[in-house]
Design a protein around this motif. Structure first.
Motif: not given
Length: 195
Positions: A108-129
């Motif tokens: 399963i390959n997931i590419a998630l594009i978020i059109h917002e400005g995120l910190t690196i911590g938020a990127l990690a949080n996005a992977i968890m979600t």
């Protein structure tokens, strides 16, 4: 779409956090690709991805590999400022913490594009979600699994100050919606064509 592969350029570079075989980790990406490989592939993935990038005139792309029939299983979903592009092959479902099943190709390959400005911590949080949404979708569709043994995920966003992307946030709710929708669509497509 490029024949049996999928290439997605960005309008401007985005910050990427991924476990992709090509340019994985924390990276500044101009886009991503899903590269089709043979189901018994055991080549030099670093070399093959780099060659794929060069042959297609790409530079600084994050690259994923799959044996799935990309044009037939690729699914896309959008919610708010979040998009997901997913390819699914579930020939080797597994449960985190259990002994892995005998190896079979399936990812399963997931590419998630978020059109917002995120910190690196938020990127990690996005992977968890996204991972939580992936697992829920598999269980909902009757797979006794948390994923496959070779899943890939990449989150792409602009550098910024948004610190959270968990399930209580607007971004997190959008992540959950797009992953659930696109993954279910992709799995259903895959189930129709699997060997």
């Amino acid at each position: 779409m490029l024949g049996k592969h999928y290439i997605h350029p960005f309008k401007e570079p985005m910050l990427s956090l991924s476990n992709a075989p090509h340019n994985g980790g924390l990276f500044k990406a101009n886009g991503f690709f899903f590269m089709k490989v043979h189901k018994n592939y055991n080549g030099n993935y670093k070399e093959d991805c780099l060659n794929f990038e060069k042959q297609n005139g790409l530079e600084n792309f994050v690259g994923f590999m799959t044996a799935a029939d990309i044009p037939k299983v690729l699914a896309h979903a959008k919610s708010g400022r979040v998009e997901a592009y997913i390819t699914a092959g579930i020939t080797n479902p597994a449960i985190a913490g259990d002994d892995p099943p005998p190896w079979k190709p399936g990812t399963i390959n997931i590419a998630l594009i978020i059109h917002e400005g995120l910190t690196i911590g938020a990127l990690a949080n996005a992977i968890m979600t996204a991972t939580e949404a992936k697992t829920y979708t598999l269980l909902k569709l009757g797979y006794n699994a948390t994923g496959t043994t070779s899943d890939g995920i990449g989150v792409f966003a602009y550098e910024g100050s948004e610190e959270w992307a968990g399930t209580a946030t607007e971004i997190g709710m959008s992540i959950g919606k797009v992953v659930r929708k696109a993954l279910e669509d992709s799995i259903k497509k895959w189930e129709k064509i699997k060997d």
